[in-house]
Design a protein around this motif. Structure first.
Motif, PDB file in Angstrom:
ATOM      1  N   MET A 130       0.842  -1.195   0.000  1.00  0.00           N
ATOM      2  CA  MET A 130       0.000   0.000   0.000  1.00  0.00           C
ATOM      3  C   MET A 130       0.879   1.247   0.000  1.00  0.00           C
ATOM      4  SD  MET A 130      -3.413   0.474   2.289  1.00  0.00           S
ATOM      5  CE  MET A 130      -2.618   0.347   3.887  1.00  0.00           C
TER       6      MET A 130
ATOM      7  N   LEU B 198      -7.534   4.807  -1.407  1.00  0.00           N
ATOM      8  CA  LEU B 198      -7.438   3.690  -0.469  1.00  0.00           C
ATOM      9  C   LEU B 198      -8.664   3.698   0.430  1.00  0.00           C
ATOM     10  CD1 LEU B 198      -3.654   4.054   0.437  1.00  0.00           C
ATOM     11  CD2 LEU B 198      -4.696   2.280  -0.998  1.00  0.00           C
ATOM     12  N   LEU B 199      -9.422   2.601   0.375  1.00  0.00           N
ATOM     13  CA  LEU B 199     -10.690   2.493   1.090  1.00  0.00           C
ATOM     14  C   LEU B 199     -10.750   1.163   1.823  1.00  0.00           C
ATOM     15  CD1 LEU B 199     -13.019   3.535  -1.875  1.00  0.00           C
ATOM     16  CD2 LEU B 199     -12.115   5.048  -0.121  1.00  0.00           C
ATOM     17  N   PRO B 200     -11.660   1.033   2.801  1.00  0.00           N
ATOM     18  CA  PRO B 200     -11.866  -0.280   3.419  1.00  0.00           C
ATOM     19  C   PRO B 200     -12.244  -1.307   2.364  1.00  0.00           C
ATOM     20  CG  PRO B 200     -12.958   1.436   4.693  1.00  0.00           C
ATOM     21  CD  PRO B 200     -12.482   2.088   3.427  1.00  0.00           C
ATOM     22  N   ALA B 201     -11.702  -2.508   2.493  1.00  0.00           N
ATOM     23  CA  ALA B 201     -11.873  -3.522   1.445  1.00  0.00           C
ATOM     24  C   ALA B 201     -13.333  -3.898   1.214  1.00  0.00           C
ATOM     25  CB  ALA B 201     -11.072  -4.775   1.813  1.00  0.00           C
TER      26      ALA B 201
ATOM     27  N   THR C  17      -7.870  -5.945   3.972  1.00  0.00           N
ATOM     28  CA  THR C  17      -8.411  -4.876   4.823  1.00  0.00           C
ATOM     29  C   THR C  17      -8.619  -3.583   4.042  1.00  0.00           C
ATOM     30  OG1 THR C  17      -6.214  -4.152   5.531  1.00  0.00           O
ATOM     31  CG2 THR C  17      -7.308  -5.829   6.877  1.00  0.00           C
ATOM     32  N   HIS C  18      -7.895  -3.431   2.920  1.00  0.00           N
ATOM     33  CA  HIS C  18      -8.021  -2.216   2.109  1.00  0.00           C
ATOM     34  C   HIS C  18      -8.090  -2.560   0.623  1.00  0.00           C
ATOM     35  CE1 HIS C  18      -6.522  -0.368   5.853  1.00  0.00           C
ATOM     36  NE2 HIS C  18      -7.091   0.744   5.411  1.00  0.00           N
TER      37      HIS C  18
ATOM     38  N   GLY D  18      -7.350  -0.699  -3.128  1.00  0.00           N
ATOM     39  CA  GLY D  18      -6.697   0.439  -3.761  1.00  0.00           C
ATOM     40  C   GLY D  18      -7.210   0.627  -5.172  1.00  0.00           C
TER      41      GLY D  18
ATOM     42  N   HIS E  61     -17.097   7.808   1.850  1.00  0.00           N
ATOM     43  CA  HIS E  61     -15.667   7.822   1.530  1.00  0.00           C
ATOM     44  C   HIS E  61     -15.402   8.718   0.325  1.00  0.00           C
ATOM     45  CE1 HIS E  61     -14.831   4.556   4.330  1.00  0.00           C
ATOM     46  NE2 HIS E  61     -15.861   3.899   3.823  1.00  0.00           N
TER      47      HIS E  61
ATOM     48  N   TYR F 104      -5.642  -5.148  -3.688  1.00  0.00           N
ATOM     49  CA  TYR F 104      -6.072  -5.441  -2.324  1.00  0.00           C
ATOM     50  C   TYR F 104      -4.848  -5.563  -1.425  1.00  0.00           C
ATOM     51  CZ  TYR F 104     -10.763  -6.363  -4.135  1.00  0.00           C
ATOM     52  OH  TYR F 104     -11.986  -6.236  -4.734  1.00  0.00           O
TER      53      TYR F 104
END
Length: 331
Positions: free
Chosen positions: A230, A243-246, A257-258, A260, A295, A322
């Motif tokens: 990341m 970049l956001l929560p997965a 967890t994320h 991209g 977001h 991811y």
């Protein structure tokens, strides 16, 4: 010109670890950019290659020759510092001539005049050759500092954020010129910056540094399209990667967890609704600032778009990245 090899190089200043087991090969004739924020270890690498600092452990070689015990002059490198370093009592011409008049180089005066003239024209300071260094602006001083390196023909050029003090127009012009000079001459150049545009447009290779560690080394395209983490993904790309929560989109791997999303990884016109918060028209493209499930997202669209603040546009991810809880990229 010469290949530069760092092997397990570490350096600390008191309790502060500047570099930790860095291994990297700067290929002969390459333009390598070291990229990272302040404190990542970029300048420390330059200073150790130049001989201004010595590694606590590990080895550095230039052109197949171990540099241990060699002075900066013996290493045959030319360095441009972030803050210009000139002889204030000398004219611009005399500052540019100075490296060529060293007892080591013994350059004929006709060759000195030719090289100084060429470099002065490239750097747009031909009309300043008769001025004292103290009569120049900060940007002009930096151009002279760059010129003192360019007039030489060293094994390796080392440049520490040389364009940071210049205005945007000149910075853009000199990016092109420095890259052209390097490509035409086949010079080996190690260049430090935190500017991702410089890295993307100038480099043949990029070394991404984080807290003294080399996290990825490869071509700008490779790092952009296939980041290992990341952190590496966030160092290249304009606009920056989203970049956001997965779980904000369906289909994330179990351990992610994320997610991209670069601008081109966001497909518009289908998927789920998002709200247009701002539209930036930049000429050749338009940036959309979106709100998606609380977001913020930035993507790009057609320069002639009619979208405006308050409109709703549907989006979906396309081949996103991811990352796990440690920031490592998942397959």
């Amino acid at each position: 010109m010469a290949e530069v090899i760092l092997t397990d190089v570490s350096k600390s200043f008191a309790a502060d670890v500047a570099l930790e087991n860095v291994s990297m090969t700067v290929p002969n004739g390459s333009f390598v950019v070291l990229l990272g924020p302040t404190g990542a270890g970029k300048t420390t690498i330059l200073r150790m290659v130049s001989g201004l600092d010595q590694p606590d452990q590990g080895a550095i070689s230039i052109g197949g020759r171990d540099t241990a015990g060699l002075t900066p002059a013996q290493r045959d490198v030319a360095m441009v510092f972030q803050q210009y370093s000139l002889y204030p009592h000398l004219t611009v011409r005399q500052n540019l001539e100075f490296p060529l008049k060293s007892p080591i180089l013994r350059t004929p005066q006709a060759e000195i005049d030719r090289k100084v003239g060429e470099v002065a024209e490239i750097l747009q300071i031909s009309h300043k050759l008769g001025n004292k260094a103290t009569a120049l602006s900060g940007g002009e001083m930096q151009r002279v500092s760059i010129g003192r390196a360019l007039v030489r023909n060293p094994a390796v050029y080392l440049m520490d954020e040389p364009l940071s003090s210049l205005d945007a127009k000149l910075r853009s012009d000199l990016r092109i010129e420095i890259k052209s000079i390097q490509a035409d001459s086949g010079a080996t150049l190690l260049y430090v910056t935190h500017d991702q545009i410089e890295a993307m447009t100038m480099a043949t290779h990029v070394g991404v540094l984080d807290n003294g560690k080399l996290v990825q080394f490869g071509s700008p395209r490779e790092i952009y399209e296939n980041p290992v983490s990341m952190y590496a993904a966030s160092r290249l790309g304009q606009p920056r990667i989203n970049l956001l929560p997965a779980d904000v989109f369906a289909g994330a791997p179990h351990s992610a967890t994320h997610i991209g999303l670069r601008p081109e990884q966001i497909v518009q016109g289908e998927g789920e609704e998002s709200l247009v918060q701002r539209v930036e028209h930049l000429g050749d493209q338009t940036r959309l600032h979106l709100m998606f499930r609380s977001h913020n997202l930035i993507t790009v669209t057609n320069s002639h778009t009619t979208l405006k603040r308050g409109d709703v546009v549907k989006i979906r991810p396309d081949k996103p990245f991811y990352f796990d809880a440690n920031g490592a990229r998942l397959a």
